[in-house]
Write an enzyme that holds these catalytic residues in place. Structure first.
Site, mmCIF file in Angstrom:
data_model
loop_
_atom_site.group_PDB
_atom_site.id
_atom_site.type_symbol
_atom_site.label_atom_id
_atom_site.label_comp_id
_atom_site.label_asym_id
_atom_site.label_seq_id
_atom_site.Cartn_x
_atom_site.Cartn_y
_atom_site.Cartn_z
ATOM 1 N N GLY A 49 16.589 -83.217 70.323
ATOM 2 C CA GLY A 49 16.765 -84.337 69.640
ATOM 3 C C GLY A 49 15.709 -85.410 69.335
ATOM 4 N N MET B 232 21.562 -76.595 64.762
ATOM 5 C CA MET B 232 21.148 -75.075 64.513
ATOM 6 C C MET B 232 22.356 -74.398 64.116
ATOM 7 S SD MET B 232 17.872 -75.343 64.596
ATOM 8 C CE MET B 232 17.288 -73.861 64.648
ATOM 9 N N HIS C 109 13.773 -79.370 57.795
ATOM 10 C CA HIS C 109 13.550 -77.846 57.860
ATOM 11 C C HIS C 109 12.115 -77.822 58.036
ATOM 12 C CE1 HIS C 109 13.868 -73.680 57.614
ATOM 13 N NE2 HIS C 109 12.862 -73.707 56.935
ATOM 14 N N ILE D 257 24.912 -72.711 61.083
ATOM 15 C CA ILE D 257 24.754 -72.494 59.532
ATOM 16 C C ILE D 257 26.333 -72.990 59.191
ATOM 17 C CG2 ILE D 257 25.467 -70.832 57.660
ATOM 18 C CD1 ILE D 257 23.187 -69.093 58.903
ATOM 19 N N LEU D 258 26.353 -73.920 58.029
ATOM 20 C CA LEU D 258 27.595 -74.417 57.965
ATOM 21 C C LEU D 258 28.468 -73.881 56.732
ATOM 22 C CD1 LEU D 258 25.901 -78.094 57.884
ATOM 23 C CD2 LEU D 258 27.761 -77.244 59.449
HETATM 24 C C1 GAR Z 1 12.823 -79.620 64.274
HETATM 25 O O1 GAR Z 1 11.437 -79.191 64.306
HETATM 26 C C2 GAR Z 1 13.539 -79.194 63.053
HETATM 27 O O2 GAR Z 1 12.608 -79.293 61.974
HETATM 28 C C3 GAR Z 1 14.062 -77.755 63.262
HETATM 29 O O3 GAR Z 1 14.247 -78.125 64.688
HETATM 30 C C4 GAR Z 1 13.410 -78.892 65.323
HETATM 31 C C5 GAR Z 1 14.684 -79.915 66.133
HETATM 32 O O4 GAR Z 1 13.728 -80.558 66.989
HETATM 33 N N1 GAR Z 1 15.137 -77.488 62.456
HETATM 34 C C6 GAR Z 1 15.496 -76.107 62.014
HETATM 35 O O5 GAR Z 1 14.670 -75.341 62.338
HETATM 36 C C7 GAR Z 1 16.640 -76.293 61.238
HETATM 37 N N2 GAR Z 1 16.767 -74.967 60.491
HETATM 38 P P1 GAR Z 1 14.488 -81.772 67.520
HETATM 39 O O6 GAR Z 1 15.763 -81.495 68.365
HETATM 40 O O7 GAR Z 1 13.265 -82.362 68.660
HETATM 41 O O8 GAR Z 1 14.606 -82.974 66.548
#
Ligand code: GAR
Length: 194
Positions: A12, A94, A113, A96-97
């Protein structure tokens, strides 16, 4: 009030970056925008505690409680819509919608992303960028459409790939930039679209 609902699955940190910027820049008082709720599909997501600490309402809709993607997405939509959001933000969400979910929030659903889209959609973006010999990597904020990790690009940040980088060191460098561009992209969304 323009409500923002943020969906998370893990640490988060992007959600917290948006919420901190909202506090620092007094979005609620100055712009009539607020983070109304943070919803996670995982009860153990660390970001839930961060959100609570910042005084944001949190909810959990566990995907494990549903037999199908459609049933999960329907339940998630019902919870999101209780907050009547102008914007739904996927911040490390995480899942898929389903097309039905994406269409329901068409034009008001954005994602971050960890790659320079359109390169490296999907998972393991940092290792794939290293393996390909990329000299730069980065992150992209984009509108969500039915096709995974496509949709209009709203913001990007570029970082160098350094000799000796591992997926983890590169991810850390990229994440620092995510925390800058994501709050800016949310702010700009409201300046442009609402
Ligand atoms: C982030 O690096 C985001 O870009 C990635 O997950 C991480 C979440 O970090 N998102 C994806 O890979 C989506 N496909 P966080 O929970 O600390 O924000």
């Amino acid at each position: 009030m323009k409500n923002i609902v943020i969906l998370i699955s893990g640490s988060g940190s992007n959600m917290a970056a948006i919420a901190r910027t909202a506090q620092k820049e007094a979005w609620q008082d100055r712009r009539g925008m607020r983070v109304a709720a943070v919803i996670s599909n995982r009860a153990d997501a660390q970001g839930l505690a961060l959100a609570k600490d910042m005084g944001i309402a949190t909810e959990v809709v566990s995907h494990r409680s549903f037999d199908s993607r459609e049933a999960f997405d329907a339940a998630l939509m019902a919870r999101i819509d209780q907050h009547a959001p102008q914007l739904v933000v996927l911040a490390g969400f995480m899942r898929i919608l389903t097309p039905g979910f994406v269409q329901h929030y068409a034009g008001r659903l954005i994602n971050i992303h960890p790659s320079l889209l359109p390169a490296f959609t999907g998972l393991n973006t940092h290792q794939r960028a290293i393996d390909a010999g990329c000299q730069v990597a980065g992150a992209t904020v984009h509108q969500v459409t039915v096709e995974l990790d496509h949709g209009a690009i709203l913001a990007q940040a570029v970082v160098p790939v350094l000799p000796g980088d591992s997926a983890d060191t590169l991810a850390t460098r990229v994440l620092t930039q995510e925390h800058l561009i994501f709050p800016q992209a949310v702010r700009s969304f409201f300046e442009r679209c609402v």
